[in-house]
Design a protein around this motif. Sequence first.
Motif, PDB file in Angstrom:
ATOM      1  N   LEU A 191     -64.615  60.700  -2.802  1.00 18.06           N
ATOM      2  CA  LEU A 191     -63.390  60.079  -3.292  1.00 18.06           C
ATOM      3  C   LEU A 191     -63.498  60.051  -4.810  1.00 18.06           C
ATOM      4  O   LEU A 191     -64.436  59.449  -5.352  1.00 18.06           O
ATOM      5  CB  LEU A 191     -63.245  58.663  -2.721  1.00 18.06           C
ATOM      6  CG  LEU A 191     -61.995  57.894  -3.139  1.00 18.06           C
ATOM      7  CD1 LEU A 191     -60.717  58.602  -2.699  1.00 18.06           C
ATOM      8  CD2 LEU A 191     -62.034  56.474  -2.588  1.00 18.06           C
ATOM      9  N   ASN A 192     -62.577  60.726  -5.463  1.00 18.48           N
ATOM     10  CA  ASN A 192     -62.600  60.861  -6.929  1.00 18.48           C
ATOM     11  C   ASN A 192     -63.971  61.324  -7.418  1.00 18.48           C
ATOM     12  O   ASN A 192     -64.523  60.812  -8.394  1.00 18.48           O
ATOM     13  CB  ASN A 192     -62.209  59.538  -7.598  1.00 18.48           C
ATOM     14  CG  ASN A 192     -60.860  59.035  -7.085  1.00 18.48           C
ATOM     15  OD1 ASN A 192     -59.954  59.848  -6.840  1.00 18.48           O
ATOM     16  ND2 ASN A 192     -60.736  57.741  -6.885  1.00 18.48           N
ATOM     17  N   GLY A 193     -64.543  62.262  -6.663  1.00 13.36           N
ATOM     18  CA  GLY A 193     -65.809  62.873  -7.067  1.00 13.36           C
ATOM     19  C   GLY A 193     -67.051  62.126  -6.629  1.00 13.36           C
ATOM     20  O   GLY A 193     -68.166  62.604  -6.825  1.00 13.36           O
ATOM     21  N   VAL A 194     -66.862  60.935  -6.023  1.00 14.32           N
ATOM     22  CA  VAL A 194     -68.024  60.139  -5.623  1.00 14.32           C
ATOM     23  C   VAL A 194     -68.260  60.291  -4.119  1.00 14.32           C
ATOM     24  O   VAL A 194     -67.318  60.205  -3.323  1.00 14.32           O
ATOM     25  CB  VAL A 194     -67.789  58.641  -5.955  1.00 14.32           C
ATOM     26  CG1 VAL A 194     -69.013  57.813  -5.593  1.00 14.32           C
ATOM     27  CG2 VAL A 194     -67.439  58.462  -7.424  1.00 14.32           C
ATOM     28  N   ASP A 195     -69.512  60.515  -3.748  1.00 12.59           N
ATOM     29  CA  ASP A 195     -69.864  60.664  -2.336  1.00 12.59           C
ATOM     30  C   ASP A 195     -69.697  59.317  -1.638  1.00 12.59           C
ATOM     31  O   ASP A 195     -70.402  58.356  -1.931  1.00 12.59           O
ATOM     32  CB  ASP A 195     -71.331  61.137  -2.254  1.00 12.59           C
ATOM     33  CG  ASP A 195     -71.836  61.178  -0.811  1.00 12.59           C
ATOM     34  OD1 ASP A 195     -70.993  61.132   0.117  1.00 12.59           O
ATOM     35  OD2 ASP A 195     -73.068  61.252  -0.620  1.00 12.59           O
TER      36      ASP A 195
ATOM     37  N   ALA B 121     -64.727  51.156  -4.120  1.00  9.85           N
ATOM     38  CA  ALA B 121     -64.496  52.468  -4.722  1.00  9.85           C
ATOM     39  C   ALA B 121     -63.047  52.916  -4.587  1.00  9.85           C
ATOM     40  O   ALA B 121     -62.654  53.939  -5.153  1.00  9.85           O
ATOM     41  CB  ALA B 121     -65.428  53.495  -4.091  1.00  9.85           C
ATOM     42  N   GLY B 122     -62.241  52.171  -3.807  1.00  9.11           N
ATOM     43  CA  GLY B 122     -60.818  52.481  -3.747  1.00  9.11           C
ATOM     44  C   GLY B 122     -60.311  52.926  -2.390  1.00  9.11           C
ATOM     45  O   GLY B 122     -59.155  53.317  -2.242  1.00  9.11           O
ATOM     46  N   LEU B 123     -61.167  52.871  -1.366  1.00  6.98           N
ATOM     47  CA  LEU B 123     -60.742  53.309  -0.041  1.00  6.98           C
ATOM     48  C   LEU B 123     -60.221  52.121   0.768  1.00  6.98           C
ATOM     49  O   LEU B 123     -60.754  51.025   0.691  1.00  6.98           O
ATOM     50  CB  LEU B 123     -61.945  53.936   0.689  1.00  6.98           C
ATOM     51  CG  LEU B 123     -61.634  54.612   2.025  1.00  6.98           C
ATOM     52  CD1 LEU B 123     -60.882  55.921   1.792  1.00  6.98           C
ATOM     53  CD2 LEU B 123     -62.939  54.889   2.797  1.00  6.98           C
TER      54      LEU B 123
ATOM     55  N   SER C  99     -56.972  53.328  -4.148  1.00  8.34           N
ATOM     56  CA  SER C  99     -56.479  54.615  -4.650  1.00  8.34           C
ATOM     57  C   SER C  99     -56.290  55.581  -3.488  1.00  8.34           C
ATOM     58  O   SER C  99     -55.600  56.589  -3.619  1.00  8.34           O
ATOM     59  CB  SER C  99     -57.457  55.195  -5.675  1.00  8.34           C
ATOM     60  OG  SER C  99     -58.737  55.360  -5.103  1.00  8.34           O
ATOM     61  N   MET C 100     -56.897  55.234  -2.343  1.00  9.03           N
ATOM     62  CA  MET C 100     -56.774  56.099  -1.167  1.00  9.03           C
ATOM     63  C   MET C 100     -56.690  55.230   0.077  1.00  9.03           C
ATOM     64  O   MET C 100     -57.618  54.494   0.401  1.00  9.03           O
ATOM     65  CB  MET C 100     -58.035  56.985  -1.091  1.00  9.03           C
ATOM     66  CG  MET C 100     -58.122  57.854   0.140  1.00  9.03           C
ATOM     67  SD  MET C 100     -57.015  59.270   0.016  1.00  9.03           S
ATOM     68  CE  MET C 100     -56.422  59.363   1.693  1.00  9.03           C
ATOM     69  N   ALA C 101     -55.549  55.315   0.763  1.00  9.97           N
ATOM     70  CA  ALA C 101     -55.379  54.516   1.977  1.00  9.97           C
ATOM     71  C   ALA C 101     -55.316  55.425   3.192  1.00  9.97           C
ATOM     72  O   ALA C 101     -54.664  56.475   3.154  1.00  9.97           O
ATOM     73  CB  ALA C 101     -54.110  53.686   1.890  1.00  9.97           C
ATOM     74  N   ILE C 102     -56.025  55.020   4.232  1.00  9.57           N
ATOM     75  CA  ILE C 102     -55.923  55.719   5.512  1.00  9.57           C
ATOM     76  C   ILE C 102     -55.157  54.795   6.455  1.00  9.57           C
ATOM     77  O   ILE C 102     -55.560  53.653   6.677  1.00  9.57           O
ATOM     78  CB  ILE C 102     -57.323  56.009   6.101  1.00  9.57           C
ATOM     79  CG1 ILE C 102     -58.143  56.825   5.109  1.00  9.57           C
ATOM     80  CG2 ILE C 102     -57.204  56.728   7.434  1.00  9.57           C
ATOM     81  CD1 ILE C 102     -59.617  56.921   5.473  1.00  9.57           C
ATOM     82  N   LEU C 103     -54.040  55.271   6.966  1.00 16.05           N
ATOM     83  CA  LEU C 103     -53.226  54.448   7.863  1.00 16.05           C
ATOM     84  C   LEU C 103     -53.382  55.009   9.270  1.00 16.05           C
ATOM     85  O   LEU C 103     -52.867  56.082   9.577  1.00 16.05           O
ATOM     86  CB  LEU C 103     -51.757  54.486   7.436  1.00 16.05           C
ATOM     87  CG  LEU C 103     -51.490  54.139   5.962  1.00 16.05           C
ATOM     88  CD1 LEU C 103     -50.045  54.446   5.596  1.00 16.05           C
ATOM     89  CD2 LEU C 103     -51.795  52.682   5.700  1.00 16.05           C
ATOM     90  N   ASP C 104     -54.145  54.283  10.096  1.00 16.07           N
ATOM     91  CA  ASP C 104     -54.457  54.785  11.429  1.00 16.07           C
ATOM     92  C   ASP C 104     -53.417  54.288  12.430  1.00 16.07           C
ATOM     93  O   ASP C 104     -53.436  53.122  12.809  1.00 16.07           O
ATOM     94  CB  ASP C 104     -55.873  54.321  11.812  1.00 16.07           C
ATOM     95  CG  ASP C 104     -56.357  54.951  13.119  1.00 16.07           C
ATOM     96  OD1 ASP C 104     -55.630  55.796  13.679  1.00 16.07           O
ATOM     97  OD2 ASP C 104     -57.458  54.596  13.567  1.00 16.07           O
ATOM     98  N   GLU C 105     -52.543  55.184  12.856  1.00 13.85           N
ATOM     99  CA  GLU C 105     -51.518  54.865  13.870  1.00 13.85           C
ATOM    100  C   GLU C 105     -50.787  53.567  13.527  1.00 13.85           C
ATOM    101  O   GLU C 105     -50.578  52.719  14.399  1.00 13.85           O
ATOM    102  CB  GLU C 105     -52.162  54.735  15.269  1.00 13.85           C
ATOM    103  CG  GLU C 105     -53.020  55.920  15.660  1.00 13.85           C
ATOM    104  CD  GLU C 105     -52.309  56.955  16.527  1.00 13.85           C
ATOM    105  OE1 GLU C 105     -51.120  56.746  16.858  1.00 13.85           O
ATOM    106  OE2 GLU C 105     -52.927  57.980  16.840  1.00 13.85           O
TER     107      GLU C 105
END
Lengths: 430, 248
Positions: B62-66, B78-80, B165-171
């Motif tokens: 994410l943005n270059g970071v593992d 980290a923004g997730l 900065s990054m969202a995962i929307l699960d169902e």
Amino acid sequence: MTTAAPTGAAGFLARYEGLKDHLPGARKPWLNTLRADAAVHFAARGFPTRRVEQWKYTDLGVVAQAHFAEPLTMVEGALALPVPNAPHRAVFVDGRFREDLSTLDGLAYRALGLAQNLNEAEPYLGALAKPEREPLAALNTMLFEDGLFIDIPEGVDGGLLELVSIALDPGRPFAFHPRHLVRLGAGATLTLIETATGRGQCLHNPVFEIEVAEGATLTHGRLLQEEATVFHLSTIYATIAAAGTYDNFTVAAGPRLTRNEIHAALTGPKAACHMNGAQMAADGQHVDTTTSLDHAAPDCASRQTYKTVLTGRSRGVFQGKILVRREAQKTDGYQMNQALLLSEEAEIDSKPQLEIYADDVKCSHGATVGALDADSLFYLRTRGIPESQAKAMLVEAFLHEAVETVTDETLRGALTRALDAWWSRQAAVA
Amino acid sequence: MLRIEGLTAEIDGKEILKGIDLEVPTGEVHAIMGPNGSGKSTLSYVLSGREGYEVTAGTATLNGVDILAMEPEERAAAGLFLAFQYPVELPGVGNATFLRTALNAVRKGRGESELDAMQFLKLARQRMTALSMPEDMLKRGVNVGFSGGEKKRNEILQMALLQPSMAILDETDSGLDIDALKIVSDGVNAMRGPNFSALVITHYQRLLDYIVPDRVHVLMAGRIVKSGGPELAKELEAQGYASVQAAA
């Protein structure tokens, strides 16, 4: 050649023989008889072993094998006291009343040191305790030196009072057996917050005799926070008359071994008893809550919610007996005990016991044991909450159901702080 | 920017993800569609760090970071952010306490100052109004007694507060009626901008009428088998997953 001092029951009996002419009230025949009878019971039974049903899960072997002396002679003078939980407090050091450290001015009732007021206490001392049945009550009766005697007249609001017990470390094992008498007249009220702190190798063996008269309400909060070298074995006898309420909430979070034993009897219609608590043990510790509730009158209600949190190699015990006598129709009884095991090595033993002889009653009980919920922990962590903090939140949530039964805000605050302090200590160790 | 390369993962020795390659550039919203059992939820759990899922190969940055080496809470800092398909109920944990603890933990992790109770309340009320959430939802236990729609709105509220900065929307659309779907979608759309990306995981095309994606990927049997524009979602709706499978 020297002979080893006797340990266990023999040691205490020898101490009684040596001390009986010097104990408080030694010139009062009624008290001498009371003590002598108790000594007979204690000699016959000794410390309970695990062969005794009520002690099946708690081993007093380490207490029975130790050699406990008396506390040191009382030394007057200033002492670091715990942060007060109430403006009025009665302070006991090594089981002895310290008027100089207490703040009891302006009370609307009597709160006295028992040793100096034995004549007033005579009708009540030993009225409820059962030394013939409970060896620890026999030991207490045989050797008690002092205690708190609270007597609240009819209709008086006693407000908030704190009973502080401090055990000092004399550098050798010692035992003390305070005897506390609490009497509430008809319609009287009191919130009693008991704070027990202490260090060193000591046995704190208090006995309470509590009488709640018609329509009176006693809220009894207990914070058992001695250090992990202390053995705390307490026995409470309470009798609650018609429309009276006894509300006990105990936090046991500290001692090496805690036995919180409560015998309560509902003796008049519409009496109520609430016994709730949170007990916590970390590596090497043992906590035991044993309650016995006697529904002896109709239309009474009892509520029990106990929560146990165990970490490391620790052990928890809950035994709860509810007796509903034939005449106790319309009894409403509820008992729930739940344990949270935070390590694979922790163990909980839970034994509810219902004996019901009336036919029109509502009585329910339940028990659960579990670990922290992995899904809940993951959910909190995905929200950025570090693992240790997330665990603390879930433990607090687990305890919440018990703590929320406490309506007195001062008491609830004190209980919550005690629980938080325990958790912080565990987190610091981990 | 979320970059996933050659990601394989298994649970209980069973391989679920069989080599995922995916890039979600900053500022874009991508959708992942796929039939049941294709690995959609596994992907969201692997990315957010749930225990029990073992990554056997590949990388995710994410943005270059593992992120795969991080604890779940570090990934959040980290923004997730993961909006759960089934948000957990936490009796005894007050929603306000939970939200404020999470917000301050994330802010701390990002080197920002923590908010006091008043500052938090002001912010939370503002965000809740936008999601048509009654204020008493702050006082209740986390998700306790919430309807399906309320739970999903509470997820979006958390997202709005934590500002990932990054969202995962699960169902996120499961169990929502049209009104709730619209409120939730508006909440997500309000986050869209040059510094926000999202991966919208869904079984149905319906949600994508409200949250229009920049790209749509089809996940089947642990692999991305097809990618395209928003029209791909409509195509799937009309023809079903079988047509993609046949083509692949």
